[in-house]
Design an enzyme around this catalytic site. Sequence first.
Site, mmCIF file in Angstrom:
data_model
loop_
_atom_site.group_PDB
_atom_site.id
_atom_site.type_symbol
_atom_site.label_atom_id
_atom_site.label_comp_id
_atom_site.label_asym_id
_atom_site.label_seq_id
_atom_site.Cartn_x
_atom_site.Cartn_y
_atom_site.Cartn_z
ATOM 1 N N ASP A 1 0.846 -1.194 0.000
ATOM 2 C CA ASP A 1 0.000 0.000 0.000
ATOM 3 C C ASP A 1 0.883 1.248 0.000
ATOM 4 O OD1 ASP A 1 -2.251 1.590 0.239
ATOM 5 O OD2 ASP A 1 -2.325 1.414 2.430
ATOM 6 N N GLU B 1 2.425 4.959 -4.090
ATOM 7 C CA GLU B 1 2.353 5.894 -5.246
ATOM 8 C C GLU B 1 3.676 6.614 -5.467
ATOM 9 O OE1 GLU B 1 0.028 5.535 -2.867
ATOM 10 O OE2 GLU B 1 -1.244 4.361 -4.190
ATOM 11 N N ASP C 1 -8.940 3.915 -1.863
ATOM 12 C CA ASP C 1 -9.866 4.382 -0.824
ATOM 13 C C ASP C 1 -11.145 4.984 -1.386
ATOM 14 O OD1 ASP C 1 -7.931 3.508 0.871
ATOM 15 O OD2 ASP C 1 -7.119 5.489 1.317
HETATM 16 C C1 GLC Z 1 -4.605 3.344 3.014
HETATM 17 C C2 GLC Z 1 -5.117 2.156 2.228
HETATM 18 C C3 GLC Z 1 -6.132 1.398 3.055
HETATM 19 C C4 GLC Z 1 -5.500 0.972 4.363
HETATM 20 C C5 GLC Z 1 -4.972 2.195 5.107
HETATM 21 C C6 GLC Z 1 -4.216 1.818 6.367
HETATM 22 O O1 GLC Z 1 -5.603 4.270 3.196
HETATM 23 O O2 GLC Z 1 -5.640 2.534 0.991
HETATM 24 O O3 GLC Z 1 -6.595 0.281 2.325
HETATM 25 O O4 GLC Z 1 -6.447 0.337 5.148
HETATM 26 O O5 GLC Z 1 -4.087 2.911 4.261
HETATM 27 O O6 GLC Z 1 -3.162 0.950 6.108
#
Ligand code: GLC
Length: 799
Positions: free
Chosen positions: A405, A408, A483
């Site tokens: 995650d 980017e 998200d």
């Molecule tokens: C980001 C991700 C989400 C995750 C969060 C905490 O917002 O997109 O899926 O739960 O981080 O790790």
Amino acid sequence: MITNQELEHKGDQFPSKIVSFNQDVDSIYFNTDNNVILKITILRDSLIRFRYTTKGYFSNDFSYAIDKTQSHGYNQLEVIEESTFYLIKTSKVFCKVNKKNLKISIHDIDGFTILEDEIGFHWEESYEHGGNIVKMSKMSKDGESFYGMGDKPTHLNLKGKRVENWATDQYAFHKDQEPLYKVVPFYIGLHHNKAYGVFFDNTFRTFFDFCHERRNITSFWAEGGEMNYYFVYGPKMADVVTTYTHLTGKPELPPMWTLGYHQCKWSYYPESKVKEVTARFRELKIPCDAIYLDIDYMEGFRCFTWSKEYFPEPKRMVAELAKDGFKTVVIIDPGIKIDKDYWVYQEALAKGYFCRRADGPFMKGKVWPGECNFPDYTNPEVREWWAGLFKELISEIGVKGVWNDMNEPAVMDVPGKTFPYDVRHDYDGNPCSHRKAHNIYGTQMARATYEGVKRFAYPKRPFIITRSAYSGAQRYTSSWTGDNVASWEHLWIANIQMQRMSISGMGFTGSDIGGFAEQPSGELYARWIQLGVFHPFCRTHSSGDHGEQEPWSFGQEVIDITRKFVELRYELLPYLYTMFWQYVNEGTPMLKPLVYFDQEDFHTHYRTDEFIFGNQILVCPILEPNALGRRMYLPKGNWYNYWTNELTEGKKELWIKTDFDQIPIFIKEGAIIPKYPVQQYVGELQFDELTLDVYYKLGKEKSTVYEDAQDGYDYNKGRFSLRTFTLNGKEKELIIQQHKEGTFETGYSNFKINLKALPFKVKKVEVDNEKISLDSLKLNGENTLVLYKDFTELHIIGA
Ligand code: GLC
């Protein structure tokens, strides 16, 4: 049409006349008076690469997107010099290069123009950064439509839109928002029933304008790098998509459990909470294969650590979950906490593996753990190191999948939400700034993760999921759309995003079911599950800062609906796995928008809601509250309503009534749909029967079922089973022939055949020319027949 004078006025420059040309095997070079070189390379008869430089020489040719293992070759290549242009001919297309201005036009072999330069290649010198802003403009044809481009949260048909590609952490994004997490600079144009594709392989920030600024012009440009694009000719959209997917690569088969249902939340902790959730799934008999641990499983968000307080014995817990049929998937972010006592930080620091600012210091930014440094995944040595970090997680603790995650990369509390432009990257030995490496950063992280997980999971298959991705990332990882929000509009967006990702080569994708931000109503959650089970990746996830978002959080009715649809997904596992196998082998998208299914039918060009799941199931979600049904479009062919078995002729709009526990689902006439029994998780049951739902058709239809050991790599040695069924229905007769390939022995030997909508009464049944007793035929509304052996030909004869 913009004139050259106007261009000059804007500071743009453009190629002058061609002064020489030469050919080197599959490449033709055109040199202009003002130092521009155009290199045209023929990869296939219908796949041509166009590369331009304004410097008089080309820089090192390097791409992260192109799959170097894929073979190319063409049947024909001829270069002919005419008085005003050069003509390049392959067996599929003609390409003309104008001698005066280097403009290109591409035609099919009948001379019909498919794609033609307006200004064509032009550029603007970037005095701020150095290099050029490289631009391309094309004429758009009447009635042209545009598709592709990855995760854009907008209408499936991109006509009239301008989109931007710059991987961005876009929390709670909204409809039409630009840019999002993924970068797929590939579009499909469709006009006059002919489809073509353009893949602009440039990792700088890019823009595409589909007749937005000027009604008849399509353009694309990048803030640096080369004008470097691939043209793919169809004329069928299917050929464009599969050729593009071939060019940028296909994944390996995932382990089958990854196609089950997954449950996630930010975050399940401590261990007792995780167990409570998994136990509830088993108690309520809602099938589930994977449970996710979000950032709180770590010690202060330090990657590759476990919180001693919440997860004192991860190995034991993971093993206990596994015993109950749950695979554990954990999150790993790129930000490494700056902490002199933390081993990962120490190692990267000692080895100099973090990204640096232009003037030397390490790139520092705030993410979940506080101040972090970030590994430079574009350095092969760093990727190798990163891969090695997974040893303990995978081979010792037993984690089965890794979730990447914030790649980017996301940085908190800074205006651009990411690294500054000056950050340096290795780019596999082609050193560059973040302007060039930004869009590829997430993919290289997922790639390094994939290499590590694969190494330590062997002989099992790895599973990776990523948020950011550039074209080609599908070779290493699945993805989710980031998200989103618990709203009806986002359900609409999710439906489109998954179709778009599918025809953009990145099929193994899903949305956060129910929405990540905010709280869904029970109705919205149920409608989302009903769609989500038809997405290649199927996971409920939520931010956890509002109410509960487990299937049981919304009362009994929603529990029952969730169970019903998740069970359907588990029954359809062999069908879903076969879809995946077709994607892996042929590059065929798993979800097919209607325009892909029938591009000749103009009505499909602007359809967004209905899609084909695999080849023979049509799904149409309910996207509004309080709906008792909906209007929808059925494409060409005859379709059985899945719920009623009623046959409807396609190519028309119709109203379909559905209750809350249904959405419109249709099965293509003649289809044979394979089903497994409902299992609580993949591999729970040993079963001795494959169900085949046979949908009668007057005429012929082919269906396939691919199976193997569901994990591991034996299938590469021929240990798979591929059944091809040919159904041939006559007025009072139905013949099903089966052809088998591969050496894998499926665990079952019986076939339960449900003859749906048979228009005659069965008088006689023959299996491989042997008559079988009609006692084995159950008349349970439809005809069910159990065969206690495999068969080559099943012959059903009516009275
Ligand atoms: C980001 C991700 C989400 C995750 C969060 C905490 O917002 O997109 O899926 O739960 O981080 O790790």
